[in-house]
Write a protein that holds these residues in place. Structure first.
Motif, mmCIF file in Angstrom:
data_model
loop_
_atom_site.group_PDB
_atom_site.id
_atom_site.type_symbol
_atom_site.label_atom_id
_atom_site.label_comp_id
_atom_site.label_asym_id
_atom_site.label_seq_id
_atom_site.Cartn_x
_atom_site.Cartn_y
_atom_site.Cartn_z
ATOM 1 N N PHE A 117 -0.594 12.111 21.338
ATOM 2 C CA PHE A 117 -1.869 12.385 20.675
ATOM 3 C C PHE A 117 -1.508 12.938 19.308
ATOM 4 O O PHE A 117 -0.791 13.936 19.204
ATOM 5 N N MET A 118 -1.951 12.258 18.260
ATOM 6 C CA MET A 118 -1.496 12.584 16.911
ATOM 7 C C MET A 118 -2.618 12.430 15.899
ATOM 8 O O MET A 118 -3.680 11.897 16.207
ATOM 9 N N LYS A 119 -2.344 12.894 14.690
ATOM 10 C CA LYS A 119 -3.262 12.684 13.573
ATOM 11 C C LYS A 119 -2.759 11.468 12.808
ATOM 12 O O LYS A 119 -1.681 11.491 12.234
ATOM 13 N N SER B 166 4.126 12.922 11.824
ATOM 14 C CA SER B 166 5.189 12.070 11.288
ATOM 15 C C SER B 166 6.524 12.392 11.957
ATOM 16 O O SER B 166 7.279 11.485 12.339
ATOM 17 N N ARG B 167 6.809 13.676 12.119
ATOM 18 C CA ARG B 167 8.066 14.083 12.754
ATOM 19 C C ARG B 167 8.095 13.649 14.217
ATOM 20 O O ARG B 167 9.123 13.171 14.709
ATOM 21 N N ALA B 168 6.971 13.783 14.919
ATOM 22 C CA ALA B 168 6.910 13.378 16.325
ATOM 23 C C ALA B 168 7.181 11.878 16.476
ATOM 24 O O ALA B 168 7.923 11.464 17.371
ATOM 25 N N ILE B 169 6.607 11.073 15.593
ATOM 26 C CA ILE B 169 6.834 9.618 15.611
ATOM 27 C C ILE B 169 8.309 9.318 15.346
ATOM 28 O O ILE B 169 8.917 8.490 16.024
ATOM 29 N N ILE C 162 -1.971 19.845 17.537
ATOM 30 C CA ILE C 162 -1.709 18.407 17.634
ATOM 31 C C ILE C 162 -0.596 18.116 16.631
ATOM 32 O O ILE C 162 -0.622 18.682 15.539
ATOM 33 N N PRO C 163 0.380 17.310 16.957
ATOM 34 C CA PRO C 163 0.483 16.342 18.050
ATOM 35 C C PRO C 163 0.831 16.972 19.400
ATOM 36 O O PRO C 163 1.308 18.102 19.469
ATOM 37 N N GLN C 164 0.573 16.163 20.433
ATOM 38 C CA GLN C 164 0.920 16.534 21.802
ATOM 39 C C GLN C 164 1.542 15.328 22.488
ATOM 40 O O GLN C 164 1.001 14.229 22.425
ATOM 41 N N LEU C 165 2.660 15.572 23.155
ATOM 42 C CA LEU C 165 3.388 14.500 23.842
ATOM 43 C C LEU C 165 3.265 14.652 25.352
ATOM 44 O O LEU C 165 3.453 15.742 25.886
ATOM 45 N N VAL D 33 4.601 17.648 27.573
ATOM 46 C CA VAL D 33 5.916 18.082 27.096
ATOM 47 C C VAL D 33 5.762 19.166 26.041
ATOM 48 O O VAL D 33 6.413 20.207 26.100
ATOM 49 N N GLY D 34 4.918 18.937 25.040
ATOM 50 C CA GLY D 34 4.706 19.915 23.984
ATOM 51 C C GLY D 34 4.362 19.248 22.672
ATOM 52 O O GLY D 34 4.085 18.053 22.618
ATOM 53 N N GLY D 35 4.419 20.043 21.611
ATOM 54 C CA GLY D 35 4.129 19.565 20.271
ATOM 55 C C GLY D 35 5.402 19.187 19.537
ATOM 56 O O GLY D 35 6.487 19.105 20.124
ATOM 57 N N SER D 36 5.295 18.990 18.229
ATOM 58 C CA SER D 36 6.441 18.484 17.466
ATOM 59 C C SER D 36 7.603 19.471 17.412
ATOM 60 O O SER D 36 8.754 19.061 17.417
#
Length: 109
Positions: free
Chosen positions: A20-22, A34-37, A71-74, A81-84
């Motif tokens: 779940f991201m912006k 961006s970092r999560a991706i 947000i983001p949330q994985l 799991v958590g955020g970035s």
């Protein structure tokens, strides 16, 4: 709110990996997304993304669904799991890659 929880529950249960991201993977709308991706792309796994900016119910609902304020949330195999920041810590320690392998997450094509 239960309708939103049902939608979120369905998204999380029907996809092995959900972020779940912006924004979108091609056009993230914040540095954390961006970092999560980038982390997921480096791990080489297939994932679904949900742009919370397109749906305010999802944007607010995911925070109470996970009991996580940002947000983001994985989610991996239905588990939050958590955020970035957590993703980054786990990735740098090799824990994220290990978890994805142990859960036999599908590789990206």
């Amino acid at each position: 709110m239960s309708d939103v929880n049902a939608r979120l529950s369905q998204l999380v249960s029907e996809n092995e990996v959900v972020l779940f991201m912006k924004g979108t993977p091609l056009f993230p709308q914040c540095g954390f997304s961006s970092r999560a991706i980038a982390i997921l792309d480096h791990c080489g796994v297939a994932y679904e993304s949900v742009d919370v900016l397109q749906d305010m119910e999802i944007r607010q609902g995911i925070k109470s669904f996970s009991d996580w304020p940002t947000i983001p949330q994985l989610y991996v195999k239905g588990e939050f799991v958590g955020g970035s920041d957590i993703m980054m810590e786990m990735y740098e320690a090799g824990e994220l890659q290990q978890m994805l392998a142990e859960k036999q997450v599908a590789r990206a094509e």
